[in-house]
Design a protein around this motif. Structure first.
Motif, mmCIF file in Angstrom:
data_model
loop_
_atom_site.group_PDB
_atom_site.id
_atom_site.type_symbol
_atom_site.label_atom_id
_atom_site.label_comp_id
_atom_site.label_asym_id
_atom_site.label_seq_id
_atom_site.Cartn_x
_atom_site.Cartn_y
_atom_site.Cartn_z
ATOM 1 N N UNK A 180 0.840 -1.204 0.000
ATOM 2 C CA UNK A 180 0.000 0.000 0.000
ATOM 3 C C UNK A 180 0.877 1.258 0.000
ATOM 4 N N UNK A 181 1.946 1.226 0.774
ATOM 5 C CA UNK A 181 2.848 2.378 0.804
ATOM 6 C C UNK A 181 3.552 2.543 -0.538
ATOM 7 N N UNK A 182 3.915 1.441 -1.174
ATOM 8 C CA UNK A 182 4.515 1.510 -2.510
ATOM 9 C C UNK A 182 3.529 2.117 -3.505
ATOM 10 N N UNK A 183 2.268 1.690 -3.437
ATOM 11 C CA UNK A 183 1.242 2.222 -4.338
ATOM 12 C C UNK A 183 1.003 3.712 -4.091
ATOM 13 N N UNK A 184 1.294 4.162 -2.869
ATOM 14 C CA UNK A 184 1.142 5.580 -2.535
ATOM 15 C C UNK A 184 2.409 6.369 -2.843
ATOM 16 N N UNK A 185 3.366 5.732 -3.511
ATOM 17 C CA UNK A 185 4.634 6.361 -3.896
ATOM 18 C C UNK A 185 5.494 6.793 -2.711
ATOM 19 N N UNK A 186 5.375 6.082 -1.601
ATOM 20 C CA UNK A 186 6.221 6.376 -0.441
ATOM 21 C C UNK A 186 7.665 6.000 -0.771
ATOM 22 N N UNK A 187 8.590 6.677 -0.131
ATOM 23 C CA UNK A 187 10.009 6.368 -0.299
ATOM 24 C C UNK A 187 10.264 4.917 0.105
ATOM 25 N N UNK A 188 11.308 4.336 -0.444
ATOM 26 C CA UNK A 188 11.600 2.919 -0.171
ATOM 27 C C UNK A 188 11.801 2.664 1.321
#
Length: 179
Positions: free
Chosen positions: A36-44
């Motif tokens: 979900x965080x990846x889909x929200x473009x959160x930093x790695x």
């Protein structure tokens, strides 16, 4: 081995695939939070923190994979930035922190009893991780929305100025408007 692969191995070694959690196991929940965080473009590093956010236990899930005093073990797996966010998330005394966070930027540490004013670069990642975790639990257990929806809507409204746009969109998608 990449940080993500090492983190997944760490989680498996610490039994997360056998720990029950809404939506299946703790392992599946942690992976969903990372996704979900990846889909929200959160930093790695934020994604890695999402993947391991329960390592020291949390105020809402009181089962530690490792002691918070052994932070160096998790740092070796996910790096300094991600581990710092995991510590903040795990240490957060939600009752004393969450409602006032947008006004104070202060996290009350349930492990040490101290409080910390978050540096500006940590506020959005901390809020996004907190929201994404709750949204995953709510989506896996819809009764939580029925029983606690007003609380979370109020909290997420308070945090709106600190929330990334894609996480705000997820709030709207899963929880709808207050009306």
């Amino acid at each position: 081995m990449s940080f993500g692969s090492a983190a997944r191995a760490f989680l498996r070694e610490h039994g997360t695939e056998a720990i029950e959690h809404p939506g299946g196991t703790l392992y599946s929940h942690l992976c969903r939070v990372e996704q979900r965080l990846a889909a929200a473009s959160a930093a790695r590093y934020v994604q890695l923190a999402g993947l391991t956010h329960a390592a020291y236990s949390t105020d809402g899930f009181d089962l530690a994979l490792i002691a918070w005093t052994d932070r160096h073990l998790l740092r070796a797996v996910i790096g300094l930035e991600a581990e710092e966010l995991v510590y903040l998330y795990g240490a957060c005394d939600r009752d004393r922190t969450w409602r006032a966070l947008a006004a104070t930027s202060t996290v009350h540490d349930r492990f040490t009893g101290q409080k910390r004013i978050l540096e500006s670069h940590l506020i959005v990642p901390f809020v996004d991780l907190s929201i994404v975790n709750e949204l995953d639990v709510i989506e896996q257990n819809p009764a939580l929305l029925v029983n606690h929806g007003d609380y979370f809507r109020d909290l997420f409204d308070r945090w709106a100025p600190l929330t990334s746009p894609k996480v705000a969109d997820e709030i709207q998608r899963l929880m709808g408007s207050r009306q």
